[in-house]
Scaffold this active site. Structure first.
Site, PDB file in Angstrom:
ATOM      1  N   PHE A 117     -19.090  13.427 -26.575  1.00  0.00           N
ATOM      2  CA  PHE A 117     -18.442  12.899 -27.614  1.00  0.00           C
ATOM      3  C   PHE A 117     -18.521  11.484 -27.363  1.00  0.00           C
ATOM      4  CE2 PHE A 117     -14.049  12.496 -26.263  1.00  0.00           C
ATOM      5  CZ  PHE A 117     -14.120  13.381 -25.708  1.00  0.00           C
TER       6      PHE A 117
ATOM      7  N   TYR B 151       0.863  -1.264   0.259  1.00  0.00           N
ATOM      8  CA  TYR B 151       0.113  -0.062  -0.023  1.00  0.00           C
ATOM      9  C   TYR B 151       0.993   1.157   0.150  1.00  0.00           C
ATOM     10  CZ  TYR B 151      -3.895   3.198   0.756  1.00  0.00           C
ATOM     11  OH  TYR B 151      -4.580   4.209   0.742  1.00  0.00           O
TER      12      TYR B 151
ATOM     13  N   ARG C 273     -13.182  14.206 -34.512  1.00  0.00           N
ATOM     14  CA  ARG C 273     -12.607  15.161 -33.695  1.00  0.00           C
ATOM     15  C   ARG C 273     -13.198  16.490 -34.524  1.00  0.00           C
ATOM     16  NH1 ARG C 273     -10.096  13.599 -28.812  1.00  0.00           N
ATOM     17  NH2 ARG C 273     -12.308  13.561 -28.426  1.00  0.00           N
TER      18      ARG C 273
ATOM     19  N   PHE D  71      -7.671  20.716 -24.876  1.00  0.00           N
ATOM     20  CA  PHE D  71      -7.647  19.321 -25.026  1.00  0.00           C
ATOM     21  C   PHE D  71      -8.983  19.041 -24.387  1.00  0.00           C
ATOM     22  CE2 PHE D  71      -7.598  14.813 -23.811  1.00  0.00           C
ATOM     23  CZ  PHE D  71      -7.633  14.336 -25.261  1.00  0.00           C
ATOM     24  N   THR D  72      -9.992  17.939 -24.631  1.00  0.00           N
ATOM     25  CA  THR D  72     -11.190  17.846 -24.161  1.00  0.00           C
ATOM     26  C   THR D  72     -11.080  17.754 -22.478  1.00  0.00           C
ATOM     27  OG1 THR D  72     -10.987  15.309 -24.463  1.00  0.00           O
ATOM     28  CG2 THR D  72     -12.178  16.625 -26.124  1.00  0.00           C
TER      29      THR D  72
ATOM     30  N   ASP E 110       1.739  19.579 -20.957  1.00  0.00           N
ATOM     31  CA  ASP E 110       1.113  18.239 -21.177  1.00  0.00           C
ATOM     32  C   ASP E 110       2.079  17.159 -21.756  1.00  0.00           C
ATOM     33  OD1 ASP E 110      -0.532  16.235 -22.187  1.00  0.00           O
ATOM     34  OD2 ASP E 110      -2.420  17.520 -22.578  1.00  0.00           O
TER      35      ASP E 110
ATOM     36  N   LYS F   8      -0.119   6.605 -23.715  1.00  0.00           N
ATOM     37  CA  LYS F   8       0.268   7.109 -25.075  1.00  0.00           C
ATOM     38  C   LYS F   8       1.668   6.716 -25.212  1.00  0.00           C
ATOM     39  CE  LYS F   8      -4.213   9.165 -24.449  1.00  0.00           C
ATOM     40  NZ  LYS F   8      -4.062  10.617 -24.017  1.00  0.00           N
TER      41      LYS F   8
HETATM   42  C1  LIG Z   1      -5.242  11.202 -23.516  1.00  0.00           C
HETATM   43  C2  LIG Z   1      -5.016  12.675 -23.404  1.00  0.00           C
HETATM   44  C3  LIG Z   1      -5.118  13.499 -22.158  1.00  0.00           C
HETATM   45  C4  LIG Z   1      -5.691  12.688 -20.857  1.00  0.00           C
HETATM   46  O1  LIG Z   1      -5.231  11.594 -20.547  1.00  0.00           O
HETATM   47  P1  LIG Z   1      -6.201  10.281 -20.073  1.00  0.00           P
HETATM   48  O2  LIG Z   1      -4.986   9.051 -19.699  1.00  0.00           O
HETATM   49  O3  LIG Z   1      -6.992   9.677 -21.147  1.00  0.00           O
HETATM   50  O4  LIG Z   1      -6.898  10.674 -19.044  1.00  0.00           O
HETATM   51  C5  LIG Z   1      -4.732  14.763 -21.946  1.00  0.00           C
HETATM   52  N1  LIG Z   1      -3.960  15.428 -22.875  1.00  0.00           N
HETATM   53  C6  LIG Z   1      -3.972  14.841 -24.032  1.00  0.00           C
HETATM   54  C7  LIG Z   1      -3.121  15.637 -25.056  1.00  0.00           C
HETATM   55  C8  LIG Z   1      -4.167  13.531 -24.262  1.00  0.00           C
HETATM   56  O5  LIG Z   1      -3.952  12.942 -25.503  1.00  0.00           O
END
Ligand SMILES: *Cc1c(COP(=O)(O)O)cnc(C)c1O
Length: 460
Positions: free
Chosen positions: A450, A73, A383, A125-126, A216, A259
């Site tokens: 979306f 933990y 998109r 970004f969303t 980011d 990613k």
């Molecule tokens: C995917 C993504 C996020 C959010 O990350 P999650 O792991 O899906 O929560 C933030 N910024 C960018 C540019 C992304 O592609």
């Protein structure tokens, strides 16, 4: 340093068998999914280009790393390996693991943003923008104008327009700007990079105004590839060196490690400021988990630590971006309009230009993604106006200039033949584009619509 071929620096050790579907089966599946590719069942999909998130193929070393999971933990050995990898490759001293990128965005937004603040960024970004808004902030787009033009071949469409930052400060004052948020390889602009030179200018601007610089860094290695290829005096630097240099120019980072870093789940918030780290540790226990696991299993932190090292390898990243360029060039040669230059993680066909008979409020990109699935079993993502959502204050639809679908290539998963099938499917759809109908909402969620929205066809 440069490679002429993008061939893969790995071979295949295990395969996952796929179901081949008929057109009748896909017809039924897309109708049942409300013409939203997010609502399809994955077993009904042949080539899944919905996203590159969490769908990469881990290496045998990463799989072996799972067995080294220390599921304590508190104080897991894997946390310390992850923290060391973040510092070694990305320069940031303090790491707070989170379950994925948006977990890090939530914590950062809650710590730094107050009611009435403005947060400039190189395109929204969303999830990032939503967390900024939920914390009381307003996102302000400061990306160069070229980013909104799908035909501009600007080599760094992810760059910040410093004039837009100046204009924002004149209007609201630096005190209302808690930080500037820059994304590397800007997702919503089509996977487009920011240059090192521009990043240095943004750094200088932030120093001058006493504003933090947040990164980011979800696709930082892909951004480094474009810097190495396109920016002056960078061709002899390794991807690893460029990645480090980018990170070292920024103060704080949010990472979706699903990613670049090729794990199925995970992320982190990283920084150099010890006070900020303390505040992040205090909040992560509320929303994610203790500060040494933050919602991740020990084994996943181990796989992530290994994936970070693999992600900055030159041969890996050239093969990864090379495969994306291969698909993009096949579409381009077939006359299908796509966002140029071809981005790092995806190819973005331009639905506005492919379906000029469908007005934006009838969701041309959503309709194109549905039709591509129906024709071929290839799954893409919208998109455009659906992803852009509504303005938080007025309730009006954001109407983005870019109305795209995204063919997103998972890392180390598909073959060149899969890219050929995808290109042929797009050509099929393009041939009878004038018969594709627009859509209207049957169900529209309030936030991040979306993901779960449902549609039906309508004659436009
Ligand atoms: C995917 C993504 C996020 C959010 O990350 P999650 O792991 O899906 O929560 C933030 N910024 C960018 C540019 C992304 O592609």
């Amino acid at each position: 340093m440069r490679r002429h071929s993008w061939a893969e620096p790995y071979k295949i050790k295990a395969v996952e068998l796929l179901k081949m579907t008929t057109r009748e089966q896909r017809d039924a599946a897309i109708r049942e999914a409300g013409y939203n590719t997010f609502l399809l069942r994955s077993e009904d999909v042949y080539i899944d280009l919905l996203t590159d998130s969490g769908v990469g193929a881990m290496s045998d070393r990463q799989w072996a790393g799972l067995m080294r999971g220390d599921e304590a933990y508190a104080g897991s050995a894997n946390f310390y390996r992850l923290r060391d990898a973040v510092e070694e490759y990305y320069s940031y001293k303090y790491t707070v693991p989170t379950h994925q990128g948006r977990g890090a965005e939530n914590i950062l937004s809650r710590i730094l943003i107050s009611d009435g603040d403005y947060v400039p960024g190189n395109m929204y970004f969303t999830t990032t923008r939503l967390h900024q808004e939920l914390a009381g902030g307003t996102f302000v787009d400061v990306i160069v104008d070229e980013a909104h033009d799908s035909q501009s071949e600007h080599p760094f469409k992810g760059n910040v327009d410093i004039g837009k930052l100046d204009a924002l400060v004149d209007e609201v004052g630096a005190d209302s700007i808690p930080y500037v948020c820059i994304a590397t390889c800007v997702n919503m602009a089509g996977g487009q990079p920011i240059s090192l030179q521009n990043l240095r200018e943004v750094r200088a601007w932030c120093d001058e105004h006493g504003v933090r610089l947040v990164h980011d860094m979800t696709r930082v290695a892909e951004n480094a590839h474009f810097i190495q290829r396109r920016e002056q005096d960078c061709e002899d630097k390794s991807i690893r060196e460029i990645v480090y240099e980018i990170c070292a120019l920024t103060d704080v980072a949010t990472m979706s490690s699903k990613k670049d870093a090729m794990v199925n789940i995970g992320g982190f918030l990283a920084m150099n400021d010890p006070d900020l780290y303390e505040r992040a540790c205090a909040l992560v226990v509320v929303y994610e988990g203790l500060h040494t696991y933050g919602g991740m299993a020990g084994r996943d932190m181990e796989a992530l630590a290994i994936g970070i090292g693999e992600s900055v390898d030159d041969d890996h990243i050239h093969a990864r971006v090379g495969q994306v360029e291969y698909l993009g060039n096949r579409l381009r040669e077939a006359g299908i309009p796509i966002v140029l230059p071809i981005g790092g993680h995806a190819v973005f066909p331009d639905a506005r230009r492919m379906l000029p008979h469908i007005p934006q409020e009838r969701f041309p990109a959503q309709a194109l993604a549905a039709e591509l699935y129906r024709a071929s079993g290839v799954r893409a993502m919208e998109r455009g106006i659906v992803s852009a959502g509504r303005d938080a204050a007025t309730g009006e639809n954001h109407a983005p200039a870019l109305e795209l679908i995204r063919l997103t290539i998972p890392r180390r998963v598909y073959t060149q033949a899969h890219m050929d099938v995808t290109a042929e499917a797009m050509m099929d759809v393009a041939e009878r584009a004038d018969r594709i109908e627009g859509l209207r909402f049957v169900y529209e969620p309030k936030m991040l619509r979306f993901f779960q929205a449902r549609f039906e066809p309508v004659r436009s």
